[in-house]
Design a protein around this motif. Structure first.
Motif, PDB file in Angstrom:
ATOM      1  N   HIS A 135      27.954  39.691  29.093  1.00 12.17           N
ATOM      2  CA  HIS A 135      28.471  38.388  29.527  1.00 12.17           C
ATOM      3  C   HIS A 135      29.991  38.410  29.659  1.00 12.17           C
ATOM      4  CE1 HIS A 135      24.715  36.263  29.264  1.00 12.17           C
ATOM      5  NE2 HIS A 135      24.547  36.569  27.987  1.00 12.17           N
ATOM      6  N   PHE A 136      30.641  39.060  28.691  1.00 11.03           N
ATOM      7  CA  PHE A 136      32.110  39.058  28.681  1.00 11.03           C
ATOM      8  C   PHE A 136      32.665  39.798  29.885  1.00 11.03           C
ATOM      9  CE2 PHE A 136      36.292  40.627  27.452  1.00 11.03           C
ATOM     10  CZ  PHE A 136      36.898  39.459  26.994  1.00 11.03           C
ATOM     11  N   ASP A 137      32.101  40.957  30.184  1.00 14.05           N
ATOM     12  CA  ASP A 137      32.594  41.738  31.321  1.00 14.05           C
ATOM     13  C   ASP A 137      32.349  41.019  32.635  1.00 14.05           C
ATOM     14  OD1 ASP A 137      33.533  44.235  29.948  1.00 14.05           O
ATOM     15  OD2 ASP A 137      31.462  44.228  29.282  1.00 14.05           O
ATOM     16  N   ASP A 138      31.227  40.336  32.731  1.00 10.46           N
ATOM     17  CA  ASP A 138      30.986  39.522  33.922  1.00 10.46           C
ATOM     18  C   ASP A 138      32.045  38.427  34.050  1.00 10.46           C
ATOM     19  OD1 ASP A 138      28.732  40.913  34.699  1.00 10.46           O
ATOM     20  OD2 ASP A 138      27.337  39.556  33.679  1.00 10.46           O
ATOM     21  N   ALA A 139      32.388  37.803  32.917  1.00  6.27           N
ATOM     22  CA  ALA A 139      33.298  36.658  32.936  1.00  6.27           C
ATOM     23  C   ALA A 139      34.723  37.052  33.330  1.00  6.27           C
ATOM     24  CB  ALA A 139      33.302  35.966  31.578  1.00  6.27           C
ATOM     25  N   ILE A 140      35.174  38.227  32.910  1.00  8.53           N
ATOM     26  CA  ILE A 140      36.559  38.608  33.196  1.00  8.53           C
ATOM     27  C   ILE A 140      36.670  39.469  34.453  1.00  8.53           C
ATOM     28  CG2 ILE A 140      37.165  38.453  30.754  1.00  8.53           C
ATOM     29  CD1 ILE A 140      37.341  41.560  30.753  1.00  8.53           C
ATOM     30  N   SER A 141      35.556  39.695  35.125  1.00  7.34           N
ATOM     31  CA  SER A 141      35.570  40.536  36.321  1.00  7.34           C
ATOM     32  C   SER A 141      36.470  39.949  37.399  1.00  7.34           C
ATOM     33  CB  SER A 141      34.145  40.685  36.864  1.00  7.34           C
ATOM     34  OG  SER A 141      34.140  41.414  38.071  1.00  7.34           O
ATOM     35  N   LEU A 142      37.297  40.803  38.004  1.00  3.87           N
ATOM     36  CA  LEU A 142      38.212  40.402  39.061  1.00  3.87           C
ATOM     37  C   LEU A 142      38.071  41.371  40.235  1.00  3.87           C
ATOM     38  CD1 LEU A 142      41.383  39.720  36.871  1.00  3.87           C
ATOM     39  CD2 LEU A 142      39.861  37.997  37.856  1.00  3.87           C
ATOM     40  N   ALA A 143      38.073  40.835  41.436  1.00  2.00           N
ATOM     41  CA  ALA A 143      37.933  41.654  42.639  1.00  2.00           C
ATOM     42  C   ALA A 143      39.281  41.775  43.344  1.00  2.00           C
ATOM     43  CB  ALA A 143      36.908  41.036  43.584  1.00  2.00           C
ATOM     44  N   PRO A 144      39.800  42.992  43.534  1.00  2.00           N
ATOM     45  CA  PRO A 144      41.091  43.169  44.201  1.00  2.00           C
ATOM     46  C   PRO A 144      41.066  42.650  45.638  1.00  2.00           C
ATOM     47  CG  PRO A 144      40.400  45.181  43.081  1.00  2.00           C
ATOM     48  CD  PRO A 144      39.218  44.273  43.082  1.00  2.00           C
ATOM     49  N   GLN A 145      42.169  41.978  46.025  1.00  3.96           N
ATOM     50  CA  GLN A 145      42.312  41.438  47.380  1.00  3.96           C
ATOM     51  C   GLN A 145      43.613  41.900  48.028  1.00  3.96           C
ATOM     52  OE1 GLN A 145      39.772  39.568  48.728  1.00  3.96           O
ATOM     53  NE2 GLN A 145      38.718  39.988  46.783  1.00  3.96           N
ATOM     54  N   GLY A 146      44.204  42.929  47.491  1.00  6.08           N
ATOM     55  CA  GLY A 146      45.514  43.378  47.941  1.00  6.08           C
ATOM     56  C   GLY A 146      46.415  43.505  46.731  1.00  6.08           C
ATOM     57  N   GLU A 147      47.599  44.090  46.937  1.00 10.08           N
ATOM     58  CA  GLU A 147      48.480  44.341  45.801  1.00 10.08           C
ATOM     59  C   GLU A 147      48.831  43.042  45.067  1.00 10.08           C
ATOM     60  OE1 GLU A 147      51.847  47.487  45.372  1.00 10.08           O
ATOM     61  OE2 GLU A 147      52.813  45.640  46.066  1.00 10.08           O
ATOM     62  N   GLY A 148      48.509  43.008  43.789  1.00  9.19           N
ATOM     63  CA  GLY A 148      48.882  41.878  42.952  1.00  9.19           C
ATOM     64  C   GLY A 148      48.017  40.648  43.103  1.00  9.19           C
ATOM     65  N   VAL A 149      46.952  40.705  43.889  1.00  6.35           N
ATOM     66  CA  VAL A 149      46.083  39.539  44.086  1.00  6.35           C
ATOM     67  C   VAL A 149      44.638  39.944  43.803  1.00  6.35           C
ATOM     68  CG1 VAL A 149      45.285  37.760  45.665  1.00  6.35           C
ATOM     69  CG2 VAL A 149      47.635  38.594  45.820  1.00  6.35           C
ATOM     70  N   MET A 150      43.974  39.164  42.965  1.00  9.06           N
ATOM     71  CA  MET A 150      42.564  39.381  42.658  1.00  9.06           C
ATOM     72  C   MET A 150      41.858  38.034  42.655  1.00  9.06           C
ATOM     73  SD  MET A 150      42.807  42.164  39.549  1.00  9.06           S
ATOM     74  CE  MET A 150      43.754  43.685  39.753  1.00  9.06           C
ATOM     75  N   THR A 151      40.552  38.060  42.819  1.00 14.46           N
ATOM     76  CA  THR A 151      39.775  36.827  42.747  1.00 14.46           C
ATOM     77  C   THR A 151      38.751  36.936  41.629  1.00 14.46           C
ATOM     78  OG1 THR A 151      38.248  37.665  44.434  1.00 14.46           O
ATOM     79  CG2 THR A 151      40.051  36.231  45.176  1.00 14.46           C
ATOM     80  N   HIS A 171      47.253  36.041  40.570  1.00 17.66           N
ATOM     81  CA  HIS A 171      48.426  36.633  41.213  1.00 17.66           C
ATOM     82  C   HIS A 171      49.315  37.228  40.121  1.00 17.66           C
ATOM     83  CE1 HIS A 171      47.567  34.487  45.088  1.00 17.66           C
ATOM     84  NE2 HIS A 171      46.896  33.729  44.230  1.00 17.66           N
ATOM     85  N   ALA A 172      49.445  38.540  40.111  1.00 17.69           N
ATOM     86  CA  ALA A 172      50.201  39.239  39.069  1.00 17.69           C
ATOM     87  C   ALA A 172      51.302  40.076  39.707  1.00 17.69           C
ATOM     88  CB  ALA A 172      49.268  40.133  38.256  1.00 17.69           C
ATOM     89  N   ARG A 173      52.487  39.989  39.125  1.00 16.51           N
ATOM     90  CA  ARG A 173      53.590  40.819  39.621  1.00 16.51           C
ATOM     91  C   ARG A 173      54.462  41.265  38.462  1.00 16.51           C
ATOM     92  NH1 ARG A 173      58.599  38.297  40.022  1.00 16.51           N
ATOM     93  NH2 ARG A 173      58.580  36.021  39.765  1.00 16.51           N
ATOM     94  N   PRO A 174      54.895  42.520  38.478  1.00 16.76           N
ATOM     95  CA  PRO A 174      55.838  42.972  37.466  1.00 16.76           C
ATOM     96  C   PRO A 174      57.239  42.440  37.779  1.00 16.76           C
ATOM     97  CG  PRO A 174      55.258  44.768  38.945  1.00 16.76           C
ATOM     98  CD  PRO A 174      54.454  43.590  39.370  1.00 16.76           C
ATOM     99  N   ALA A 175      57.724  41.527  36.952  1.00 21.49           N
ATOM    100  CA  ALA A 175      59.054  40.963  37.184  1.00 21.49           C
ATOM    101  C   ALA A 175      60.148  41.982  36.909  1.00 21.49           C
ATOM    102  CB  ALA A 175      59.247  39.726  36.300  1.00 21.49           C
ATOM    103  N   ARG A 176      59.900  42.883  35.957  1.00 18.99           N
ATOM    104  CA  ARG A 176      60.868  43.940  35.673  1.00 18.99           C
ATOM    105  C   ARG A 176      60.144  45.101  35.013  1.00 18.99           C
ATOM    106  NH1 ARG A 176      66.515  44.560  35.119  1.00 18.99           N
ATOM    107  NH2 ARG A 176      67.072  46.300  33.767  1.00 18.99           N
ATOM    108  N   THR A 177      60.473  46.312  35.437  1.00 17.75           N
ATOM    109  CA  THR A 177      59.920  47.521  34.849  1.00 17.75           C
ATOM    110  C   THR A 177      61.060  48.382  34.343  1.00 17.75           C
ATOM    111  OG1 THR A 177      58.012  47.495  36.345  1.00 17.75           O
ATOM    112  CG2 THR A 177      58.522  49.573  35.249  1.00 17.75           C
ATOM    113  N   ASN A 178      61.053  48.654  33.049  1.00 21.43           N
ATOM    114  CA  ASN A 178      62.051  49.523  32.437  1.00 21.43           C
ATOM    115  C   ASN A 178      61.421  50.890  32.165  1.00 21.43           C
ATOM    116  OD1 ASN A 178      63.993  47.387  32.351  1.00 21.43           O
ATOM    117  ND2 ASN A 178      62.890  46.561  30.584  1.00 21.43           N
TER     118      ASN A 178
END
Length: 267
Positions: free
Chosen positions: A4-20, A75-82
């Motif tokens: 159930h948990f894996d189904d619930a958090i499943s995300l489908a990529p739609q391009g860089e930084g975007v999932m549904t 929508h996820a983006r790295p604001a800064r990478t060190n």
């Protein structure tokens, strides 16, 4: 069949930084989804991103509005990478509206001196604590919970206790090996501290939740499907908002995460 948990958090990529993704009936709350599963979906948006550096150190989720049942976009983006750390901004949107705003910090950890001052209390083992009966709220049935102290009030007569301490054993139901995402969801296992203090069913809503991770993938794998000891206590209640602090240890007594929340309440 997936959990159930894996189904619930499943995300489908739609391009860089975007999932549904979508809310899950298995983790339904009184209204909308369980906040812990939303936090896990936010974290998973970073965990699945190929640009990620390191493992989670901190997550803050701001519940700007209640997610409606149904689809959303992450929508996820790295604001800064060190060199060894990374700071992410994540939004969950439904239509043109931003419902969730979050930040995630990841890092490549180095072997250094380590120690903790948050030690687990002396409690009976899980086998000696009765299991909480099945609940009407669906998400609660996704967990095997065993309350040691601070169970939700049985009588709502406005006669609460002097403090809001809760301790319980918890693990996924059915069993599922622990990882960063499921640890995140369990960090929200606590019912509102205000209910314990006042024994009054006051309308509430979490507005912000932070999880600090004091573990790594190897320790989580070693914990496996064991119970976690979860503890939370309110700190301040004032003029419509309160907060609580919580800790989660594994059965070996190792601190895995600490958490803080701020919660809105209405008279």
């Amino acid at each position: 069949m997936t959990h159930h948990f894996d189904d619930a958090i499943s995300l489908a990529p739609q391009g860089e930084g975007v999932m549904t993704g979508a809310t899950s009936p298995a983790y339904a709350n009184f209204i909308g989804p369980y906040g812990g599963i939303t936090a896990a979906q936010v974290l998973n948006a970073v965990l699945q991103d190929p640009r990620r550096v390191g493992d989670p150190v901190a997550l803050t989720v701001n519940y700007a509005a209640a997610l409606a049942d149904g689809a959303f976009s992450a929508h996820a983006r790295p604001a800064r990478t060190n060199r060894s750390t990374q700071h992410w901004i994540v939004e969950l949107r439904q239509g043109d509206e931003t419902m969730i705003v979050a930040t995630v910090m990841t890092a490549v950890r180095r072997d250094t001196w380590s120690g903790h001052e948050a030690h687990p209390p002396e409690v009976p083992p899980p086998a000696d604590v009765p299991r909480t009966p099945r609940q009407r709220v669906e998400w609660l049935n996704r967990y095997d919970t065993r309350f040691i102290t601070g169970l939700m009030p049985r009588h709502w007569e406005g006669q609460g206790g002097a403090e809001s301490l809760t301790r319980l054993w918890v693990r996924d139901e059915p069993l599922r090996p622990l990882d960063f995402a499921s640890l995140t969801a369990m960090a929200d296992i606590f019912f509102p501290r205000l209910w314990l203090r006042r024994a009054t069913q006051t309308p509430i809503g979490t507005v912000t939740m932070t999880v600090y991770y004091h573990t790594d993938a190897a320790q989580l794998a070693a914990t496996g499907t064991d119970y976690l000891l979860a503890q939370a206590k309110g700190q301040g209640f004032r003029n419509g908002y309160f907060d609580h602090a919580g800790q989660l240890w594994n059965e070996a007594g190792e601190l895995l995460a600490t958490t803080h929340q701020a919660v809105y309440y209405k008279e």
